[in-house]
Design an enzyme around this catalytic site. Structure first.
Site, PDB file in Angstrom:
ATOM      1  N   SER A 107      89.867  19.252  29.744  1.00 37.60           N
ATOM      2  CA  SER A 107      89.937  19.764  28.378  1.00 37.60           C
ATOM      3  C   SER A 107      88.609  19.565  27.683  1.00 37.60           C
ATOM      4  O   SER A 107      87.765  18.787  28.128  1.00 37.60           O
ATOM      5  CB  SER A 107      91.044  19.052  27.591  1.00 37.60           C
ATOM      6  OG  SER A 107      90.777  17.661  27.517  1.00 37.60           O
ATOM      7  N   GLY A 146      85.940  21.134  27.498  1.00 36.03           N
ATOM      8  CA  GLY A 146      84.708  21.412  28.224  1.00 36.03           C
ATOM      9  C   GLY A 146      84.310  20.367  29.242  1.00 36.03           C
ATOM     10  O   GLY A 146      83.263  20.508  29.889  1.00 36.03           O
ATOM     11  N   GLU A 188      92.462  32.388  24.260  1.00 30.81           N
ATOM     12  CA  GLU A 188      91.023  32.646  24.286  1.00 30.81           C
ATOM     13  C   GLU A 188      90.742  33.922  25.078  1.00 30.81           C
ATOM     14  O   GLU A 188      91.220  34.081  26.209  1.00 30.81           O
ATOM     15  CB  GLU A 188      90.285  31.470  24.920  1.00 30.81           C
ATOM     16  CG  GLU A 188      90.389  30.183  24.121  1.00 30.81           C
ATOM     17  CD  GLU A 188      89.608  29.056  24.773  1.00 30.81           C
ATOM     18  OE1 GLU A 188      88.392  29.224  24.989  1.00 30.81           O
ATOM     19  OE2 GLU A 188      90.218  28.020  25.081  1.00 30.81           O
ATOM     20  N   GLU A 216      91.529  31.875  28.682  1.00 34.57           N
ATOM     21  CA  GLU A 216      92.350  30.678  28.808  1.00 34.57           C
ATOM     22  C   GLU A 216      93.412  30.672  27.724  1.00 34.57           C
ATOM     23  O   GLU A 216      93.410  31.524  26.816  1.00 34.57           O
ATOM     24  CB  GLU A 216      91.494  29.408  28.703  1.00 34.57           C
ATOM     25  CG  GLU A 216      90.494  29.223  29.827  1.00 34.57           C
ATOM     26  CD  GLU A 216      89.772  27.890  29.736  1.00 34.57           C
ATOM     27  OE1 GLU A 216      90.154  27.037  28.915  1.00 34.57           O
ATOM     28  OE2 GLU A 216      88.802  27.703  30.499  1.00 34.57           O
ATOM     29  N   ASP A 228      91.206  23.752  18.973  1.00 34.82           N
ATOM     30  CA  ASP A 228      90.118  23.132  18.208  1.00 34.82           C
ATOM     31  C   ASP A 228      89.362  24.151  17.358  1.00 34.82           C
ATOM     32  O   ASP A 228      88.982  23.855  16.214  1.00 34.82           O
ATOM     33  CB  ASP A 228      89.157  22.352  19.121  1.00 34.82           C
ATOM     34  CG  ASP A 228      88.676  23.137  20.325  1.00 34.82           C
ATOM     35  OD1 ASP A 228      88.937  24.351  20.408  1.00 34.82           O
ATOM     36  OD2 ASP A 228      88.034  22.519  21.200  1.00 34.82           O
ATOM     37  N   THR A 229      89.169  25.376  17.855  1.00 40.49           N
ATOM     38  CA  THR A 229      88.491  26.382  17.039  1.00 40.49           C
ATOM     39  C   THR A 229      89.296  26.738  15.792  1.00 40.49           C
ATOM     40  O   THR A 229      88.746  27.233  14.808  1.00 40.49           O
ATOM     41  CB  THR A 229      88.229  27.669  17.843  1.00 40.49           C
ATOM     42  OG1 THR A 229      89.474  28.255  18.221  1.00 40.49           O
ATOM     43  CG2 THR A 229      87.414  27.381  19.096  1.00 40.49           C
ATOM     44  N   ARG A 253      83.564  14.273  19.397  1.00 32.74           N
ATOM     45  CA  ARG A 253      83.697  14.787  18.037  1.00 32.74           C
ATOM     46  C   ARG A 253      84.237  13.697  17.119  1.00 32.74           C
ATOM     47  O   ARG A 253      85.267  13.089  17.402  1.00 32.74           O
ATOM     48  CB  ARG A 253      84.641  15.987  17.999  1.00 32.74           C
ATOM     49  CG  ARG A 253      84.112  17.240  18.628  1.00 32.74           C
ATOM     50  CD  ARG A 253      84.935  18.467  18.230  1.00 32.74           C
ATOM     51  NE  ARG A 253      86.311  18.371  18.648  1.00 32.74           N
ATOM     52  CZ  ARG A 253      86.852  19.092  19.632  1.00 32.74           C
ATOM     53  NH1 ARG A 253      86.113  19.948  20.307  1.00 32.74           N
ATOM     54  NH2 ARG A 253      88.118  18.965  19.942  1.00 32.74           N
TER      55      ARG A 253
END
Length: 387
Positions: free
Chosen positions: A159, A161, A265, A277, A284-285, A360
């Site tokens: 997850s 990335g 996505e 995906e 998150d976006t 993050r």
């Protein structure tokens, strides 16, 4: 629908499996509806646990440990929030009558890139870029040669990335192999994807409550190392491409079934749409919806889970920017410039108990026309630093 108070014999309970910053917002929305909340994660003091009624720390890839906490708490709804959990435990919980969101089969398909890609491309017939699955470095090299350079390498289970890289030539293969093997989750199998020559990529937040499907305005986003850093809403795109994107999102979410919000996505090239995906939970976006919509993606997720109406008002365009720390710190502190708190912007701090490079720690949110919002978000994120 009947609403109760938490911590009572008749309380409705939701349990989060994975309790990061996205889960934290889900917990907050659940408490606004009087639900009792339980946060579960692999480490103590995860962001959602600080706002939940109770929390548990377990190895979520341990089937028996996960089943033990589910049976103990007896939640009405189980919301998987990360990929690194025991899917066998979810199937067993479902057999025992527990309500897994959206359902155990959908979680199984989407937590593994091989499962969701073959489901979307081979069962549903959705357009995707060419791909191969490999288990060895030699296999990765052969697949990359066949698909062509550049290509993208991802573990089938990871997850944010983790473990993802772009291979530009044969000489990049050894380093890419090592990056993939260090991924969080299961890196025993990798997907090698031909590089899709797309104009931009979007997230279509798709919400199902069992009676209707609604879409949020398309979200554009920028990634680095496979992880989101900026997002904006709405993404300017042709009406033809938007309709195709919504149709594709509905097709795949209908195929998965269940209730809740899905982050779909997609790659866009002109008016053509390619499936990439899918996450069966807030994305998150989609944090940008905290400032652009009357009901954020987190509120819509809870409404869908509970079977409530999905109406909302899109206030207007905006942007988000994630701040990633550059330090390792067991007691992280960030220095936020006062300018982030204005009439059209603010910051949300995730309260993570530890920091490591690239993690993050907060998000800046700006309400304005897309170009201005994104420009300001980029500027504001530069005014945050590790203290």
């Amino acid at each position: 629908m009947l609403f109760s108070a938490p911590l009572k014999s008749n309380s409705q309970k939701i349990m989060l499996l994975g309790s990061g910053e996205l889960g934290r917002e889900v917990i907050i929305e659940a408490q606004r509806l009087g639900l009792e909340t339980i946060a579960v994660d692999r480490y103590a003091h995860a962001p959602a646990s600080s706002v939940a009624h109770r929390s548990h720390v377990i190895n979520m890839q341990d089937k028996e440990a996960l089943l033990e906490v589910i049976r103990f708490e007896k939640p009405d709804y189980i919301l998987p929030e990360i990929e690194a959990i025991s899917i066998d435990a979810l199937f067993e919980a479902e057999k025992e009558g527990f309500n897994v969101i959206p359902n155990a089969e959908a979680v199984s398909k989407t937590m593994n890139r091989k499962n969701i890609r073959t489901f979307a491309a081979e069962e549903l017939g959705l357009k995707t870029g060419p791909y191969k699955f490999v288990t060895t470095e030699k296999g990765m090299l052969e697949a990359a040669k066949e698909l062509g350079f550049p290509c993208v390498i991802k573990p089938v289970m990871s997850s944010s990335g983790h473990g993802q890289s772009v291979v530009k030539s044969e000489s990049d293969i050894p380093a890419s192999w090592e990056v993939a093997k260090e991924a969080r989750g299961d890196a025993s199998e990798l997907i090698v994807e031909a590089f899709v020559d797309f104009d931009y990529e979007i997230t279509i937040l798709t919400v199902r409550n069992g009676k209707e499907t609604v879409f949020c305005e398309p979200i554009g986003h920028e990634q680095r190392d496979g992880d989101y850093v900026f997002s904006w809403q709405p993404m300017a795109m042709s009406e033809v491409a938007l309709k195709k994107a919504q149709t594709m999102a509905k097709t795949v979410t209908d195929g998965l079934g269940g209730q809740g919000l899905f982050g779909v996505e997609l790659f866009i090239k002109g008016d053509e749409v390619y499936f990439s995906e899918l996450s069966p939970r807030p994305h998150d976006t989609g944090m940008v919806t905290l400032i652009t919509q009357s009901q954020s993606e987190f509120a819509l997720h809870l409404r869908a889970v509970l079977g409530l109406p999905l109406g909302f008002t899109f206030y207007g365009s905006g942007a988000s920017a994630a701040y990633k720390t550059e330090l390792h710190n067991c007691a992280p502190v960030i220095d936020v410039d006062d300018s982030l708190f204005s009439d059209n912007s603010y910051v949300r701090v995730f309260s993570k108990p530890e920091a490591h490079v690239g993690r993050r720690l907060c998000v800046a949110l700006v309400y304005d026309e897309v170009e201005k919002a994104l420009e300001k978000a980029r500027d504001l994120i530069g005014k945050i630093k590790d203290a």
